[in-house]
Design a protein around this motif. Structure first.
Motif, short mmCIF file in Angstrom:
data_model
loop_
_atom_site.label_atom_id
_atom_site.label_comp_id
_atom_site.label_asym_id
_atom_site.label_seq_id
_atom_site.Cartn_x
_atom_site.Cartn_y
_atom_site.Cartn_z
N LEU A 92 22.20 29.89 38.62
CA LEU A 92 23.34 29.04 38.98
C LEU A 92 24.59 29.85 39.26
O LEU A 92 25.46 29.42 40.02
N LEU A 93 24.71 31.03 38.65
CA LEU A 93 25.93 31.83 38.77
C LEU A 93 26.32 32.12 40.22
O LEU A 93 27.46 31.84 40.62
N PRO A 94 25.45 32.63 41.07
CA PRO A 94 25.87 32.91 42.45
C PRO A 94 26.22 31.64 43.23
O PRO A 94 27.07 31.68 44.13
N MET A 95 25.58 30.53 42.89
CA MET A 95 25.89 29.27 43.57
C MET A 95 27.31 28.84 43.23
O MET A 95 28.10 28.46 44.12
N GLN A 96 27.66 28.89 41.95
CA GLN A 96 29.01 28.51 41.54
C GLN A 96 30.04 29.49 42.11
O GLN A 96 31.09 29.07 42.59
N ARG A 97 29.73 30.76 42.05
CA ARG A 97 30.66 31.77 42.57
C ARG A 97 30.94 31.55 44.05
O ARG A 97 32.08 31.61 44.50
N SER A 98 29.88 31.24 44.80
CA SER A 98 30.04 31.00 46.23
C SER A 98 30.92 29.77 46.50
O SER A 98 31.79 29.80 47.38
N ASP A 99 30.70 28.71 45.71
CA ASP A 99 31.53 27.51 45.87
C ASP A 99 32.99 27.82 45.58
O ASP A 99 33.89 27.42 46.32
N PHE A 100 33.24 28.53 44.47
CA PHE A 100 34.63 28.83 44.09
C PHE A 100 35.29 29.72 45.15
O PHE A 100 36.45 29.53 45.50
N GLU A 101 34.55 30.68 45.65
CA GLU A 101 35.12 31.59 46.65
C GLU A 101 35.53 30.81 47.90
O GLU A 101 36.62 31.02 48.46
N LYS A 125 40.50 40.36 47.18
CA LYS A 125 40.18 41.52 48.03
C LYS A 125 40.21 41.14 49.52
O LYS A 125 40.38 42.01 50.38
N ALA A 126 40.05 39.83 49.78
CA ALA A 126 40.14 39.34 51.16
C ALA A 126 41.55 38.85 51.48
O ALA A 126 41.75 38.10 52.43
N ASN A 127 42.52 39.28 50.65
CA ASN A 127 43.95 38.95 50.83
C ASN A 127 44.23 37.45 50.70
O ASN A 127 45.14 36.92 51.34
N ILE A 128 43.45 36.79 49.89
CA ILE A 128 43.69 35.37 49.60
C ILE A 128 44.48 35.28 48.30
O ILE A 128 44.12 35.90 47.29
N SER A 129 45.56 34.54 48.33
CA SER A 129 46.43 34.40 47.17
C SER A 129 45.90 33.29 46.26
O SER A 129 45.88 32.13 46.64
N ILE A 130 45.46 33.68 45.06
CA ILE A 130 44.90 32.69 44.13
C ILE A 130 45.09 33.15 42.69
O ILE A 130 44.86 34.31 42.36
N VAL A 131 45.56 32.25 41.85
CA VAL A 131 45.61 32.45 40.40
C VAL A 131 44.90 31.24 39.81
O VAL A 131 45.48 30.16 39.68
N PRO A 132 43.61 31.37 39.48
CA PRO A 132 42.85 30.20 39.03
C PRO A 132 43.37 29.65 37.70
O PRO A 132 43.88 30.39 36.86
N GLU A 133 43.23 28.35 37.55
CA GLU A 133 43.58 27.68 36.31
C GLU A 133 42.29 27.14 35.70
O GLU A 133 41.57 26.37 36.35
N ILE A 134 41.99 27.53 34.48
CA ILE A 134 40.76 27.11 33.81
C ILE A 134 41.11 26.05 32.77
O ILE A 134 41.96 26.27 31.89
N MET A 135 40.46 24.92 32.88
CA MET A 135 40.79 23.78 32.01
C MET A 135 39.58 23.38 31.15
O MET A 135 38.46 23.26 31.65
N ILE A 136 39.85 23.15 29.85
CA ILE A 136 38.80 22.78 28.90
C ILE A 136 38.88 21.28 28.63
O ILE A 136 39.94 20.78 28.25
#
Length: 844
Positions: free
Chosen positions: A566-575, A665-676
């Motif tokens: 599942l890890l690469p699937m989630q990573r791809s979605d988030f990216e 690394k692709a010059n995309i500006s992002i600071v993710p917010e992780i919510m519990i």
């Protein structure tokens, strides 16, 4: 007996007429009169005067009649403070009696005079004195003549035990009292409630000299407006009918078009000077009233008169076009334009709607859970919806209630109808996220999924593949196919939303779970993602198997193998989401639902899973039973799952951070917010934060790339709200999940409340459905306590509402007033929320 009331006004061009005193219709008539337009003589009764009459004071009718000539007849129209509040129907030809009937016969002819008098007799008898309409069928069903008058008068005299009143004073007094009673009737009050009118909403009355529309030279009546009701473009529409009055022109097939039309004759050709004058007056009135109008007009012996000026009929698309054109023409500014469009109007623009010309054959009603209209064949399963969609056959998915296993089918259907559920049930929430029309809690209908039948309360039965239409805006279920108006997110709406954004202070984000949701959110003007529900990504068919493998794993090692898939699937979605939302905030909620939601319910699905996992069906059934809970919404879900099975949250955190590195690394500006989700204690927050921080450090070390992230919580339990001070010490933000917080505060099941919620609201137990509009007094107080305690410990604490209340205008007002930072709602509700936030600033 009360005192004599002499509070009335003879309308003149110099009069002082305000909407709050005399009502909206009176205000419009005054504006026409102030431009010296041809408006027949008018007497206005104020809202306060009507209240005095209602309190059993007598109106000075004789004084009013002194303003008219002996031969005059007149009409009475309602003038509510707001047009949307409606009112009793107009009564025409008051003052007609046997004497005037005979005079009109000599002046015109027997047929026209009889038509006028009969219309008044019927209207007075049925609408004022409340006689049974069927009594007059023998009169109505034959050609109108002098004998028709005699017969109608005889029926009245027999039923009322007195002759038809011949005195204008008596007629007018009865008409006024009847209209006041109608305004205060149960039906009228319920209709005003739908328009959010206050309990004490008032209306004025307009007494106007009748211009007959009958004459020896060209006479008649018509209705005209000067923009298209569908798109707001410049277009003269309406009808005119010779020798008529009222709105007969809209009811008779052989009435004239206004402009030249290949379908038939037109007023423009028949009376070009009158047509030209009508258009000129319409344009002048547009600038004076600062709106597009629908004019009721009458021609009497080739003279044009204006009787009434209502807001032009308009679709949502037309409403936006109208205000943009008025700004462009310098009639008013952008702030006034935003002020004039209700947030609910925006909803209609983003979804298909029933055509204004559609015939409604209503077979049942429910809760309007997701706006828009859909027409399609009835299907009772998601698999059938998918199958027919592949053949380009539209469907409406009909279920007793929906669950996670229906999500795929909901992607293929045009609309959803459920017998159970409320605003925040699975069907309602999912449909709003997909922009899918949806009606829930339609318990006036019975769904027999086994025999594939849908039955109405009056005995009508619909089989699978029969056509129905659902209107998710009104909650009506209709029989058969119905014509729809397609949605339009055009440049005009984008411009309008930009104006609204400049006014609002509260930010609006979107609930977006997938890249396609994120694209939609950005298109609709969202300023980030306020809730990305990561579990939604696992319901896709290619991922569901890996998720189920993880659930059936007997050891941590086996569980990790499944999670590694599942890890690469989630990573791809988030990216991909980060790419789409470049430069905007993205708040990601870690896994929330109980695991049993991912397991099959039906025997066939269990068999398929057993084959895929090479397990006996009994093992599948046993595991499903083991994971079932008496109350799963309060069981092992959210943060409890993260603490019990930390590898799930660790996998998700890694996917988020690895996607962050790739995006940056692709010059995309992002600071993710992780919510519990579903936290209740400080220790839960500290423990999960330690897991997330550990993964963050590992990814930084492995990639040799530094990044930042924010960590926060979703407040869904009353305890979390009460202990917000403790929790805020370890959180950058708090987002209130008001769906669950309302459920836990009230002790209500949001999936089952629909069974009794309508009765609770109707009987005044609840002012509104608390799952639809935030409960300011109860749940709202918890939010305010959390705000104060949280910001006392952390002055930079960001506060938001990310439940479905985030798209409700009344709830948005609460958030603005309470100094929250943003709301988050489904993408299709983002434009509504933007306008609602602007309206708060404009009207506060």
């Amino acid at each position: 007996m009360g005192r004599l009331v002499k509070d009335y006004m003879h309308l003149k061009s110099s009069s002082d007429v305000h909407r709050s005193i005399y009502g909206a219709r009176a205000r419009r008539l005054f504006l026409l009169k102030s431009m010296n337009m041809p408006v027949p003589r008018v007497i206005l009764l104020s809202i306060n005067t009507v209240r005095k009459i209602q309190a059993e004071n007598k109106l000075d009718i004789e004084g009013i009649l002194e303003n008219f000539k002996e031969e005059d007849i007149f009409s009475v129209r309602a003038s509510p403070e707001h047009w949307d509040w409606g009112g009793p129907p107009s009564i025409l030809n008051i003052g007609l009696n046997n004497k005037k009937y005979n005079e009109i016969k000599k002046k015109l002819n027997i047929n026209l005079a009889s038509k006028l008098y009969l219309r008044f007799i019927l209207s007075y008898s049925i609408d004022v004195m409340r006689l049974d309409e069927e009594l007059f069928d023998p009169v109505v069903n034959k050609t109108i003549s002098e004998s028709s008058i005699k017969e109608a008068l005889a029926i009245y005299a027999e039923e009322m035990s007195e002759p038809f009143p011949q005195n204008a004073k008596q007629q007018l007094e009865q008409v006024l009292n009847s209209m006041i009673r109608a305004w205060n009737g149960t039906t009228a009050r319920l209709l005003r409630q739908v328009q959010n009118a206050p309990e004490d909403a008032g209306f004025g009355l307009i007494i106007q000299r009748m211009v007959l529309g009958f004459g020896k030279t060209e006479s008649g009546s018509g209705v005209a407006q000067f923009v298209s009701p569908l798109d707001g473009s410049k277009k003269v529409t309406g009808r005119y009918l010779s020798q008529s009055q009222g709105k007969e022109s809209l009811e008779i097939e052989n009435s004239l078009f206004l402009t030249k039309d290949k379908r038939g004759k037109s007023l423009e050709e028949h009376m070009p000077k009158i047509f030209s004058e009508l258009c000129r007056l319409g344009e002048e009135a547009r600038f004076k009233t600062r709106d597009e109008l629908e004019l009721d007009f009458t021609i009497e012996n080739e003279k044009l008169w204006l009787l009434d000026a209502a807001p032009a009929r308009r679709s949502a698309r037309a409403a936006i076009k109208i205000v943009i054109d008025l700004v462009s023409d310098g009639v008013y500014g952008q702030r006034e334009a935003v002020k004039r469009v209700e947030p609910k109007t925006i909803t209609e623009l983003l979804h298909s709607q029933l055509s204004p010309l559609a015939v409604r054959d209503v077979i049942g009603t429910g809760i309007a859970a997701s706006p828009g209209a859909a027409t399609g064949k009835i299907v009772f399963s998601s698999s059938m919806a998918q199958s027919l969609a592949l053949q380009d056959i539209p469907t409406v998915l009909v279920r007793v209630e929906t669950g996670p296993e229906d999500i795929r089918g909901m992607h293929f259907t045009k609309g959803v109808l459920t017998e159970r559920g409320g605003m925040t049930s699975h069907a309602g929430v999912t449909a709003r996220g997909l922009g899918l029309p949806c009606i829930v809690g339609a318990n006036s209908l019975k769904i027999d999924a086994k025999n594939r039948l849908l039955s109405s309360s009056n005995g009508r039965v619909f089989k699978e593949f029969d056509f129905i239409t659902i209107d998710g805006t009104s909650g009506q279920v209709l029989s058969g196919k119905t014509e729809l108006v397609e949605p339009a997110f055009d440049e005009g709406l984008k411009t309008f939303l930009d104006w609204a954004k400049e006014i609002s202070v509260l930010n609006v984000r979107a609930n977006a779970d997938t890249p396609s949701d994120a694209k939609l959110a950005r298109t609709f003007g969202a300023e980030g993602i306020g809730l990305c529900r990561t579990e939604q990504m696992f319901f896709e068919k290619d991922r569901l198997l890996a998720m189920r493998e993880m659930i059936f794993a007997d050891s941590n090692a086996d569980r990790k193998v499944a999670l590694d898939q599942l890890l690469p699937m989630q990573r791809s979605d988030f990216e991909e989401i980060f790419q789409i939302m470049d430069g905007l905030n993205v708040c990601i909620r870690l896994f929330d639902p109980p695991l049993h939601e991912f397991l099959p319910r039906e025997r066939q699905e269990m068999l398929e899973l057993a084959e895929a996992l090479d397990l006996p069906v009994s093992k599948i059934a046993e595991r499903t039973k083991d994971l079932s809970e008496f109350n799963p919404m309060l069981g092992m879900r959210g943060v409890r799952l993260g603490i019990t099975l930390p590898e799930i949250y660790e996998m998700q955190a890694r996917a988020i951070f690895e996607a962050t590195v790739l995006a940056q690394k692709a010059n995309i500006s992002i600071v993710p917010e992780i919510m519990i989700p579903l936290v209740s204690t400080r220790k839960e927050v500290q423990l999960i934060h330690s897991y997330v921080e550990k993964i963050a450090n590992e990814v930084k070390s492995e990639t040799n790339h530094f990044f930042e992230y924010k960590f926060g919580v979703m407040v869904e339990t009353p305890r979390a709200a009460l202990r917000a001070g403790d929790i805020a010490k370890h959180s950058s933000f708090m987002s209130f999940g008001t769906n669950d917080l309302t459920q836990m505060t009230y002790g209500l099941s949001r999936d089952d409340a629909g069974r009794f919620m309508r009765d609770y609201v109707t009987k005044g137990v609840f002012a509104e459905d608390p799952f639809h509009t935030l409960d300011d007094d109860g749940v709202g107080e918890l939010l305010l306590i959390a705000r104060d305690r949280g910001r006392q410990e952390n002055t930079d604490l960001v506060l938001s509402v990310c439940g479905e209340h985030g798209g409700d205008p009344n709830s948005i007002n609460f958030c603005c007033k309470s100094n929250f930072d943003y709301v988050s709602c489904s993408p299709f509700r983002v434009p509504v929320a933007i306008v609602a936030a602007a309206h708060y600033e404009l009207f506060k």
